[in-house]
Design a protein around this motif. Structure first.
Motif, PDB file in Angstrom:
ATOM      1  N   ARG A 277     -13.137  34.752  20.107  1.00 24.39           N
ATOM      2  CA  ARG A 277     -13.158  36.088  19.500  1.00 24.39           C
ATOM      3  C   ARG A 277     -11.739  36.519  19.144  1.00 24.39           C
ATOM      4  O   ARG A 277     -10.767  35.935  19.628  1.00 24.39           O
ATOM      5  CB  ARG A 277     -13.777  37.091  20.479  1.00 24.39           C
ATOM      6  CG  ARG A 277     -15.213  36.757  20.855  1.00 24.39           C
ATOM      7  CD  ARG A 277     -15.610  37.411  22.164  1.00 24.39           C
ATOM      8  NE  ARG A 277     -14.776  36.927  23.268  1.00 24.39           N
ATOM      9  CZ  ARG A 277     -15.044  37.137  24.548  1.00 24.39           C
ATOM     10  NH1 ARG A 277     -16.119  37.842  24.884  1.00 24.39           N
ATOM     11  NH2 ARG A 277     -14.260  36.671  25.497  1.00 24.39           N
ATOM     12  N   ALA A 278     -11.642  37.536  18.328  1.00 18.75           N
ATOM     13  CA  ALA A 278     -10.338  37.962  17.822  1.00 18.75           C
ATOM     14  C   ALA A 278      -9.377  38.353  18.938  1.00 18.75           C
ATOM     15  O   ALA A 278      -8.172  38.135  18.835  1.00 18.75           O
ATOM     16  CB  ALA A 278     -10.518  39.137  16.854  1.00 18.75           C
ATOM     17  N   ARG A 279      -9.894  38.907  20.027  1.00 17.63           N
ATOM     18  CA  ARG A 279      -9.002  39.389  21.083  1.00 17.63           C
ATOM     19  C   ARG A 279      -8.632  38.302  22.096  1.00 17.63           C
ATOM     20  O   ARG A 279      -7.841  38.549  23.006  1.00 17.63           O
ATOM     21  CB  ARG A 279      -9.640  40.568  21.808  1.00 17.63           C
ATOM     22  CG  ARG A 279     -10.920  40.245  22.555  1.00 17.63           C
ATOM     23  CD  ARG A 279     -11.410  41.480  23.298  1.00 17.63           C
ATOM     24  NE  ARG A 279     -12.655  41.258  24.013  1.00 17.63           N
ATOM     25  CZ  ARG A 279     -13.859  41.408  23.490  1.00 17.63           C
ATOM     26  NH1 ARG A 279     -13.972  41.782  22.207  1.00 17.63           N
ATOM     27  NH2 ARG A 279     -14.944  41.198  24.200  1.00 17.63           N
ATOM     28  N   ASP A 280      -9.199  37.103  21.965  1.00 15.47           N
ATOM     29  CA  ASP A 280      -8.863  36.021  22.877  1.00 15.47           C
ATOM     30  C   ASP A 280      -7.401  35.620  22.699  1.00 15.47           C
ATOM     31  O   ASP A 280      -6.869  35.608  21.595  1.00 15.47           O
ATOM     32  CB  ASP A 280      -9.746  34.795  22.627  1.00 15.47           C
ATOM     33  CG  ASP A 280     -11.197  35.034  23.021  1.00 15.47           C
ATOM     34  OD1 ASP A 280     -11.448  35.998  23.764  1.00 15.47           O
ATOM     35  OD2 ASP A 280     -12.058  34.256  22.591  1.00 15.47           O
ATOM     36  N   GLU A 281      -6.775  35.229  23.798  1.00 16.77           N
ATOM     37  CA  GLU A 281      -5.369  34.838  23.756  1.00 16.77           C
ATOM     38  C   GLU A 281      -5.172  33.363  23.447  1.00 16.77           C
ATOM     39  O   GLU A 281      -4.051  32.922  23.234  1.00 16.77           O
ATOM     40  CB  GLU A 281      -4.697  35.173  25.090  1.00 16.77           C
ATOM     41  CG  GLU A 281      -4.668  36.669  25.401  1.00 16.77           C
ATOM     42  CD  GLU A 281      -3.985  36.964  26.710  1.00 16.77           C
ATOM     43  OE1 GLU A 281      -3.611  35.991  27.407  1.00 16.77           O
ATOM     44  OE2 GLU A 281      -3.811  38.146  27.045  1.00 16.77           O
ATOM     45  N   GLY A 282      -6.247  32.590  23.434  1.00 13.97           N
ATOM     46  CA  GLY A 282      -6.140  31.154  23.232  1.00 13.97           C
ATOM     47  C   GLY A 282      -5.657  30.768  21.848  1.00 13.97           C
ATOM     48  O   GLY A 282      -5.594  31.582  20.924  1.00 13.97           O
ATOM     49  N   THR A 283      -5.338  29.478  21.683  1.00 19.80           N
ATOM     50  CA  THR A 283      -4.787  28.982  20.425  1.00 19.80           C
ATOM     51  C   THR A 283      -5.771  28.136  19.625  1.00 19.80           C
ATOM     52  O   THR A 283      -5.531  27.881  18.446  1.00 19.80           O
ATOM     53  CB  THR A 283      -3.538  28.123  20.701  1.00 19.80           C
ATOM     54  OG1 THR A 283      -3.900  27.068  21.607  1.00 19.80           O
ATOM     55  CG2 THR A 283      -2.425  28.955  21.322  1.00 19.80           C
ATOM     56  N   GLY A 284      -6.862  27.660  20.244  1.00 19.72           N
ATOM     57  CA  GLY A 284      -7.757  26.731  19.570  1.00 19.72           C
ATOM     58  C   GLY A 284      -9.141  27.303  19.328  1.00 19.72           C
ATOM     59  O   GLY A 284      -9.787  27.783  20.245  1.00 19.72           O
ATOM     60  N   GLN A 285      -9.596  27.235  18.084  1.00 17.31           N
ATOM     61  CA  GLN A 285     -10.924  27.730  17.698  1.00 17.31           C
ATOM     62  C   GLN A 285     -11.740  26.586  17.114  1.00 17.31           C
ATOM     63  O   GLN A 285     -11.311  25.927  16.166  1.00 17.31           O
ATOM     64  CB  GLN A 285     -10.809  28.841  16.659  1.00 17.31           C
ATOM     65  CG  GLN A 285     -12.147  29.369  16.157  1.00 17.31           C
ATOM     66  CD  GLN A 285     -12.021  30.191  14.881  1.00 17.31           C
ATOM     67  OE1 GLN A 285     -11.000  30.121  14.197  1.00 17.31           O
ATOM     68  NE2 GLN A 285     -13.039  30.967  14.574  1.00 17.31           N
ATOM     69  N   PHE A 286     -12.934  26.337  17.669  1.00 19.07           N
ATOM     70  CA  PHE A 286     -13.835  25.371  17.063  1.00 19.07           C
ATOM     71  C   PHE A 286     -14.314  25.924  15.715  1.00 19.07           C
ATOM     72  O   PHE A 286     -14.865  27.019  15.651  1.00 19.07           O
ATOM     73  CB  PHE A 286     -15.046  25.113  17.954  1.00 19.07           C
ATOM     74  CG  PHE A 286     -14.778  24.193  19.106  1.00 19.07           C
ATOM     75  CD1 PHE A 286     -14.386  22.879  18.890  1.00 19.07           C
ATOM     76  CD2 PHE A 286     -14.926  24.634  20.418  1.00 19.07           C
ATOM     77  CE1 PHE A 286     -14.154  22.015  19.955  1.00 19.07           C
ATOM     78  CE2 PHE A 286     -14.693  23.783  21.481  1.00 19.07           C
ATOM     79  CZ  PHE A 286     -14.306  22.469  21.258  1.00 19.07           C
ATOM     80  N   VAL A 287     -14.114  25.143  14.656  1.00 19.92           N
ATOM     81  CA  VAL A 287     -14.500  25.569  13.315  1.00 19.92           C
ATOM     82  C   VAL A 287     -15.848  24.970  12.932  1.00 19.92           C
ATOM     83  O   VAL A 287     -16.756  25.663  12.493  1.00 19.92           O
ATOM     84  CB  VAL A 287     -13.427  25.168  12.291  1.00 19.92           C
ATOM     85  CG1 VAL A 287     -13.841  25.578  10.884  1.00 19.92           C
ATOM     86  CG2 VAL A 287     -12.080  25.791  12.667  1.00 19.92           C
TER      87      VAL A 287
END
Length: 311
Positions: A277-287
């Protein structure tokens, strides 16, 4: 809504049909529509990384194995590969051939040959920082199990992204065969060691370095069964809160299973570097993710596109 709850909503419809005890009923529809790629979230993007997991099947003839490796590395969607079953007579030749095609590979070598796991990457995009093998448990011969297996563990390979200088870490592993029966574990030493393997792996995601931490592997346990029953000591039971697979986020739509009815090849993102989600601090998003057809191996390569954000 929690991240796991979100994942459950995304896969619930598929799991309802995919987890029947009848294997023919558990397969994905032949014409299942492929979900649209995940939309970009706020933030600057470092790169989009194609991460593949591929069990090469060590009993393949050399010619078929080489063709599989060359086909996968020619795919523009693939940038990094976690290999399994690389303790094969042909794999040194595969490594040398790929080196001439712009790919580097990390693999532990022993006096009697290469070990079971390896990680490869596009040399133009990444350079090696470090690699290490950790053994979780020893092997078991025919005197202990009807399905013998070698020592099992995992490799951790850290790469530097040449354009940004940021670190990508790949955790590659392979669990024992013969551990799943329907929605549980078989009553044999294979399963006992696999549970130990999963318990230790859960801690690895939290401890390894990297601005983005991803994982690959042959887990020999069907994702649909695991989600439906969540057996004690199983994949979700142990990895929850530590790492999330592409199946958890993107579901099974459009991903053909290995061997007709089993989703056992995984790509992961460590939870501390995961962004859903937009507010997550992580760097990797499954596309998006997909399994690839037309390979000689008894496994389909699973390829996940991961959008890598600047923190």
């Amino acid at each position: 809504m929690t991240r796991r709850a979100l994942a459950g909503v995304l896969v619930a419809a598929l799991v309802t049909t995919a987890c029947s005890t009848d294997p023919e009923e558990r397969t994905a529809p032949a014409q299942a529509p492929r979900p649209a790629p995940a939309k970009k979230l706020p933030g600057a993007v470092v790169d989009t990384v194609g991460v593949a997991s591929f069990n090469v099947y060590r009993h393949l003839p050399r010619r078929d194995a080489m063709a599989d490796a060359l086909r996968l590395t020619r795919d523009d969607r693939v940038d990094v590969i976690g290999w399994q079953e690389t303790r094969a007579d042909y794999f040194p030749d595969v490594r040398r051939r790929l080196e001439g095609k712009g790919w580097d590979t990390w693999q532990l070598w022993e006096p009697d040959g290469p070990f079971w796991l390896a990680v490869s990457w596009r040399r133009a995009d990444y350079e090696l920082v470090d690699g290490a093998w950790t053994e979780v448990h020893g092997g078991a011969g025919k005197q202990r199990t009807d399905l013998p297996y070698p020592p099992r563990g995992y490799v951790v390979v850290t790469l530097r992204h040449r354009d940004s200088g940021r670190l990508l870490t790949v955790v590659d592993t392979h669990l024992n065969q013969g551990i799943e029966t329907g929605d549980g574990f078989t009553d044999r030493v294979n399963a006992d060691d696999a549970k130990e393997h999963l318990r230790e792996l859960a801690d690895v995601w939290d401890e390894v370095p990297g601005d983005l931490v991803v994982g690959t592997g042959d887990f020999n346990f069907d994702h649909a069964d695991d989600v439906a029953a969540r057996p004690e000591g199983g994949i979700l039971d142990t990895q929850d809160g530590h790492a999330t697979s592409s199946y958890d986020v993107l579901g099974l739509g459009g991903v053909e299973p290995t061997r007709g009815d089993r989703w056992i090849d995984y790509v992961w993102i460590a939870d501390r570097t995961l962004r859903v989600r937009a507010r997550d601090e992580g760097t990797g998003q499954f596309v998006e993710h997909r399994s690839l057809d037309g390979y000689a191996s008894d496994h389909r390569p699973l390829v996940a596109q991961i959008r890598w954000y600047d923190r």
